[in-house]
Motif scaffolding. Sequence first.
Motif, mmCIF file in Angstrom:
data_model
loop_
_atom_site.group_PDB
_atom_site.id
_atom_site.type_symbol
_atom_site.label_atom_id
_atom_site.label_comp_id
_atom_site.label_asym_id
_atom_site.label_seq_id
_atom_site.Cartn_x
_atom_site.Cartn_y
_atom_site.Cartn_z
ATOM 1 N N ASP A 73 0.927 -1.245 0.068
ATOM 2 C CA ASP A 73 -0.016 -0.032 0.098
ATOM 3 C C ASP A 73 0.803 1.107 -0.047
ATOM 4 O OD1 ASP A 73 -1.616 2.136 0.526
ATOM 5 O OD2 ASP A 73 -3.030 1.093 2.035
ATOM 6 N N ASN A 74 1.168 1.975 -1.006
ATOM 7 C CA ASN A 74 2.195 2.935 -1.391
ATOM 8 C C ASN A 74 1.571 4.146 -0.506
ATOM 9 O OD1 ASN A 74 4.086 1.493 -2.507
ATOM 10 N ND2 ASN A 74 3.312 2.051 -4.495
ATOM 11 N N ALA A 75 0.240 4.251 -0.358
ATOM 12 C CA ALA A 75 -0.272 5.445 0.330
ATOM 13 C C ALA A 75 0.235 5.484 1.864
ATOM 14 C CB ALA A 75 -1.792 5.436 0.276
ATOM 15 N N LYS A 76 0.525 4.194 2.334
ATOM 16 C CA LYS A 76 0.809 3.831 3.780
ATOM 17 C C LYS A 76 2.249 3.585 4.034
ATOM 18 C CE LYS A 76 -3.759 2.307 5.446
ATOM 19 N NZ LYS A 76 -4.331 1.191 6.000
ATOM 20 N N ASN A 77 2.872 3.567 2.671
ATOM 21 C CA ASN A 77 4.211 3.121 2.536
ATOM 22 C C ASN A 77 4.582 1.942 3.245
ATOM 23 O OD1 ASN A 77 5.556 5.040 0.746
ATOM 24 N ND2 ASN A 77 6.403 6.152 2.741
ATOM 25 N N THR A 78 3.780 0.722 3.069
ATOM 26 C CA THR A 78 3.712 -0.390 3.979
ATOM 27 C C THR A 78 3.685 -1.508 2.882
ATOM 28 O OG1 THR A 78 2.716 0.706 5.718
ATOM 29 C CG2 THR A 78 2.973 -1.953 5.671
ATOM 30 N N VAL A 79 4.595 -2.685 3.016
ATOM 31 C CA VAL A 79 4.379 -3.967 2.373
ATOM 32 C C VAL A 79 4.148 -4.727 3.122
ATOM 33 C CG1 VAL A 79 5.888 -5.511 0.916
ATOM 34 C CG2 VAL A 79 6.310 -3.130 0.786
ATOM 35 N N TYR A 80 3.054 -5.795 2.960
ATOM 36 C CA TYR A 80 2.667 -6.765 3.594
ATOM 37 C C TYR A 80 3.070 -8.100 3.090
ATOM 38 C CZ TYR A 80 -0.425 -3.159 4.919
ATOM 39 O OH TYR A 80 -1.028 -1.841 5.466
ATOM 40 N N LEU A 81 3.121 -9.295 3.809
ATOM 41 C CA LEU A 81 3.339 -10.699 3.682
ATOM 42 C C LEU A 81 2.123 -11.389 4.360
ATOM 43 C CD1 LEU A 81 5.055 -12.593 1.956
ATOM 44 C CD2 LEU A 81 6.348 -13.009 4.128
ATOM 45 N N GLN A 82 1.255 -11.856 3.647
ATOM 46 C CA GLN A 82 0.132 -12.829 4.253
ATOM 47 C C GLN A 82 0.701 -14.191 4.153
ATOM 48 O OE1 GLN A 82 -2.829 -12.017 5.808
ATOM 49 N NE2 GLN A 82 -2.955 -14.346 6.266
ATOM 50 N N MET A 83 0.889 -14.773 5.143
ATOM 51 C CA MET A 83 1.240 -16.172 5.331
ATOM 52 C C MET A 83 0.171 -16.985 5.760
ATOM 53 S SD MET A 83 5.205 -15.590 6.786
ATOM 54 C CE MET A 83 4.579 -15.211 8.438
ATOM 55 N N ASN A 84 -0.425 -17.929 4.772
ATOM 56 C CA ASN A 84 -1.026 -18.906 5.224
ATOM 57 C C ASN A 84 -0.687 -20.436 5.263
ATOM 58 O OD1 ASN A 84 -3.157 -16.704 5.171
ATOM 59 N ND2 ASN A 84 -3.072 -16.945 2.911
ATOM 60 N N SER A 85 -1.440 -21.221 5.886
ATOM 61 C CA SER A 85 -1.114 -22.808 5.952
ATOM 62 C C SER A 85 0.410 -23.028 6.336
ATOM 63 C CB SER A 85 -1.398 -23.303 4.506
ATOM 64 O OG SER A 85 -2.558 -23.279 4.059
ATOM 65 N N LEU A 86 0.544 -22.267 7.411
ATOM 66 C CA LEU A 86 2.009 -22.226 7.892
ATOM 67 C C LEU A 86 2.401 -23.677 8.342
ATOM 68 C CD1 LEU A 86 2.103 -18.721 9.792
ATOM 69 C CD2 LEU A 86 3.746 -19.585 8.022
ATOM 70 N N LYS A 87 3.749 -23.804 8.034
ATOM 71 C CA LYS A 87 4.367 -25.007 8.444
ATOM 72 C C LYS A 87 5.620 -24.775 9.447
ATOM 73 C CE LYS A 87 3.714 -26.608 3.568
ATOM 74 N NZ LYS A 87 4.289 -27.323 2.162
ATOM 75 N N PRO A 88 5.882 -25.946 10.278
ATOM 76 C CA PRO A 88 7.201 -25.590 11.086
ATOM 77 C C PRO A 88 8.331 -25.386 10.175
ATOM 78 C CG PRO A 88 5.939 -27.512 11.751
ATOM 79 C CD PRO A 88 5.179 -27.317 10.148
ATOM 80 N N GLU A 89 8.534 -25.651 9.216
ATOM 81 C CA GLU A 89 9.571 -25.298 8.166
ATOM 82 C C GLU A 89 9.799 -23.780 7.967
ATOM 83 O OE1 GLU A 89 7.738 -28.042 7.741
ATOM 84 O OE2 GLU A 89 7.575 -28.394 5.726
ATOM 85 N N ASP A 90 8.456 -23.129 8.216
ATOM 86 C CA ASP A 90 8.537 -21.722 7.873
ATOM 87 C C ASP A 90 9.117 -20.943 8.967
ATOM 88 O OD1 ASP A 90 5.182 -22.211 6.374
ATOM 89 O OD2 ASP A 90 7.042 -21.876 5.273
ATOM 90 N N THR A 91 9.386 -21.465 9.996
ATOM 91 C CA THR A 91 10.072 -20.851 11.152
ATOM 92 C C THR A 91 11.292 -20.235 10.756
ATOM 93 O OG1 THR A 91 9.099 -22.242 12.780
ATOM 94 C CG2 THR A 91 11.010 -21.144 13.657
#
Length: 125
Positions: A73-91
């Motif tokens: 969202d460039n109006a907020k100067n913010t980047v997001y990372l939505q992480m779904n179906s997380l796995k232990p190896e995503d630690t």
Amino acid sequence: QVQLVESGGGLVQAGGSLRLSCAASGRTASSSAMGWFRQAPGKEREFVAACSWGGTSTYYGDSVKGRFVISRDNAKNTVYLQMNSLKPEDTAVYSCAAARPYSAPSYRAGEYVYWGQGTQVIVSS
């Protein structure tokens, strides 16, 4: 100069979701391709996702494709990372990074000039 501050990390059970945020400050922040990388203990830094400065082009590492979504969202100067179906190896510690203004997004860490301090994500089994 661009400053990056990540937030949103934490502890989550496998199968759960988290959304990371990366707040950017600096004159050229909204003109820069942005990326997310992660590093687990004892492992090399891994590319997670990247998006163009306009947000219309996105790229993902093979291990997160179909589960993670990068947006900005460039109006907020913010980047997001939505992480779904997380796995232990995503630690890992997740860090956002900014490339030079108007450069293309890349999976190469060396293409990014500015880095945040990182936020810890722990996925329990």
